[in-house]
Design a protein around this motif. Structure first.
Motif, PDB file in Angstrom:
ATOM      1  N   SER A 241     -34.517   8.930  31.289  1.00 17.35           N
ATOM      2  CA  SER A 241     -34.539   9.889  32.398  1.00 17.35           C
ATOM      3  C   SER A 241     -35.561   9.514  33.462  1.00 17.35           C
ATOM      4  O   SER A 241     -35.331   9.732  34.661  1.00 17.35           O
ATOM      5  CB  SER A 241     -34.835  11.297  31.868  1.00 17.35           C
ATOM      6  N   THR A 242     -36.687   8.932  33.054  1.00 13.81           N
ATOM      7  CA  THR A 242     -37.709   8.553  34.035  1.00 13.81           C
ATOM      8  C   THR A 242     -37.202   7.469  34.985  1.00 13.81           C
ATOM      9  O   THR A 242     -37.443   7.517  36.195  1.00 13.81           O
ATOM     10  CB  THR A 242     -38.968   8.070  33.306  1.00 13.81           C
ATOM     11  N   ASP A 245     -34.522   9.053  37.333  1.00 19.23           N
ATOM     12  CA  ASP A 245     -35.160   9.894  38.356  1.00 19.23           C
ATOM     13  C   ASP A 245     -35.811   9.047  39.439  1.00 19.23           C
ATOM     14  O   ASP A 245     -35.781   9.402  40.632  1.00 19.23           O
ATOM     15  CB  ASP A 245     -36.200  10.804  37.708  1.00 19.23           C
ATOM     16  N   GLU A 249     -34.617   9.198  43.346  1.00 25.70           N
ATOM     17  CA  GLU A 249     -35.554   9.572  44.399  1.00 25.70           C
ATOM     18  C   GLU A 249     -35.432   8.634  45.600  1.00 25.70           C
ATOM     19  O   GLU A 249     -35.487   9.077  46.755  1.00 25.70           O
ATOM     20  CB  GLU A 249     -36.985   9.528  43.851  1.00 25.70           C
ATOM     21  N   TYR A 268     -26.699   9.924  33.910  1.00 22.54           N
ATOM     22  CA  TYR A 268     -26.725  11.210  33.215  1.00 22.54           C
ATOM     23  C   TYR A 268     -25.384  11.622  32.616  1.00 22.54           C
ATOM     24  O   TYR A 268     -25.356  12.570  31.820  1.00 22.54           O
ATOM     25  CB  TYR A 268     -27.175  12.322  34.171  1.00 22.54           C
ATOM     26  N   GLU A 364     -29.598  17.801  32.559  1.00 22.18           N
ATOM     27  CA  GLU A 364     -30.159  16.794  33.451  1.00 22.18           C
ATOM     28  C   GLU A 364     -29.214  16.488  34.617  1.00 22.18           C
ATOM     29  O   GLU A 364     -29.673  16.259  35.743  1.00 22.18           O
ATOM     30  CB  GLU A 364     -30.462  15.511  32.681  1.00 22.18           C
ATOM     31  N   ALA A 368     -30.141  17.092  38.570  1.00 18.16           N
ATOM     32  CA  ALA A 368     -30.015  16.029  39.575  1.00 18.16           C
ATOM     33  C   ALA A 368     -29.154  16.490  40.747  1.00 18.16           C
ATOM     34  O   ALA A 368     -29.489  16.251  41.918  1.00 18.16           O
ATOM     35  CB  ALA A 368     -29.427  14.776  38.932  1.00 18.16           C
ATOM     36  N   ARG A 371     -31.142  18.804  42.906  1.00 16.79           N
ATOM     37  CA  ARG A 371     -32.056  18.077  43.793  1.00 16.79           C
ATOM     38  C   ARG A 371     -31.312  17.484  44.985  1.00 16.79           C
ATOM     39  O   ARG A 371     -31.825  17.481  46.110  1.00 16.79           O
ATOM     40  CB  ARG A 371     -32.765  16.982  43.005  1.00 16.79           C
TER      41      ARG A 371
END
Length: 416
Positions: A241-242, A245, A249, A268, A364, A368, A371
């Motif tokens: 996940s890191t 993400d 971004e 995901y 997750e 996403a 966001r």
């Protein structure tokens, strides 16, 4: 006093006026569509277009999510380190043996060092440009203008743009990881994503995410290399996940909607990600649930010995049923409260009737998309729901196809 010579205006030759002569000459310079020059130009255009079609079709998938315009790169770079890294990568790609993981990680770490140095130099140059120069007199600034121009133009003409080297490194890493002989390990994926995110070049990250789970693993048998298919549903092939993400971004920073949705799909929405989440977060609760009946039976057996009003077996059965009922009811209420909580949801919520297991597994993905909606929508909560445009309609349709609702009326500001 010096004389100033005046020259008379030249007359047009012939019996026509200047306007007619100009129009006649301009018409003569034109060429008809059926002239030999036009035919040669059309034939060259057709030939070049036909030759470019296979290359365009071949690179259509690779540049599907391109967010930046490709710049012309030099064949050689002034930086010796960049040339050495690229030559090492080319030797691995053109080689006939399977490269070791350490060699690939070494290339990535050296590329990381080059990128860090380039970004540090860019930050220092930007800081120097922000410093205000001291005020000077008009006469002194005019006198020093020529000297400063000579001193500044000479180094700038010799200094190479650092973006050329970083673009070459980015393309080199894409070609290296797409090579069939290179196995993508978790450490290689982490370093590659970190470098591309620093360079703001996340165009090929969805492709690398897909290769991480589906790329066949190379194995050498003598002088030949055999490829064994990978299991894309294995939990070890899930994208952390890191890392996802971090890539998302960059896509949102560039306002590249196709790239952001592609990263969400490839990170995901895979079975490997779901299975990895079950092993990481649900293994301990499942183990506790399986261990509850034996523990309840042992506790009820001990409690039955502490009384003398009824038969020990009856007391053991009553206490065992009471313990199981309490644990089951409490855990069920806790699971429902944790899964149905929506305080962290801003603009994207689940459609009523969605199963609780799907809500937990795909949380997750919903975060996403939430966001993404916040990035493309209005920042003011009172203006939400007023967005229009092609991209916004695409976001709304994409979210609706995933079993979610964008800007549900019950959750909007002032509509509770």
């Amino acid at each position: 006093m010096k004389r100033i010579g005046l020259q008379a205006q030249r007359r047009a030759q012939g019996s026509v006026c200047q306007l007619c002569a100009f129009s006649t000459s301009s018409i003569s310079r034109r060429f008809t569509p059926f002239s030999p020059r036009a035919i040669n130009r059309n034939s060259l255009y057709t030939t070049s277009r036909a030759a470019a079609l296979p290359s365009l079709r071949r690179n259509e998938v690779a540049y599907r999510y391109s967010s930046t315009v490709a710049k012309s790169q030099r064949a050689s770079h002034s930086d010796y380190g960049v040339r050495e890294i690229i030559s090492h990568s080319d030797s691995i790609i053109s080689g006939t043996s399977i490269p070791s993981e350490e060699s690939v990680i070494n290339i990535l770490k050296r590329s990381q060092a080059v990128v860090d140095a380039a970004q540090t130099d860019a930050a220092l140059s930007e800081a120097r440009s922000d410093v205000k120069p001291k005020k000077k007199d008009a006469i002194s600034s005019l006198l020093e203008l020529d000297d400063e121009g000579e001193r500044t133009q000479a180094p700038q003409s010799q200094k190479e743009d650092p973006s050329i080297a970083t673009s070459a490194l980015s393309d080199m890493l894409n070609n290296l990881l797409q090579d069939p002989k290179v196995f993508i390990s978790p450490e290689i994926l982490r370093l590659y994503t970190s470098i591309q995110c620093q360079l703001k070049k996340a165009d090929h990250i969805p492709t690398i995410f897909t290769l991480y789970a589906n790329k066949p693993s190379p194995r050498s048998s003598g002088d030949t290399i055999s490829y064994h298919p990978a299991n894309p549903k294995s939990p070890k092939n899930a994208i952390p996940s890191t890392i996802a993400d971090q890539a998302l971004e960059v896509a949102m920073e560039q306002l590249n909607l196709p790239l952001a949705l592609a990263i969400i799909d490839s990170a995901y929405c895979t079975p490997a990600f779901y299975r990895s989440k079950i092993l990481r977060k649900a293994s301990l609760p499942v183990a506790g649930m399986l261990a509850t009946p034996p523990a309840a039976w042992a506790i009820s057996t001990y409690l039955s010995t502490l009384q003398n009003t009824m038969d020990p077996s009856t007391a053991r059965g009553i206490s065992f049923a009471a313990i199981l009922a309490y644990v089951t009811f409490t855990s069920a209420v806790g699971v429902v409260a944790a899964v149905t909580a929506n305080d962290h949801m801003r603009r994207v919520v689940w459609i009523p009737g969605t199963a609780l297991r799907h809500r937990w597994l795909r949380e997750e993905e919903r975060q996403a998309l939430d966001r993404v909606a916040q990035t493309w929508g209005f920042k003011d909560p009172l203006m939400r729901g007023e967005e229009v445009g092609e991209e916004w309609e695409a976001i709304r349709e994409f979210i609706g196809m995933r079993g979610m609702i964008l800007d549900k009326t019950d959750h909007m500001e002032g509509m509770e």
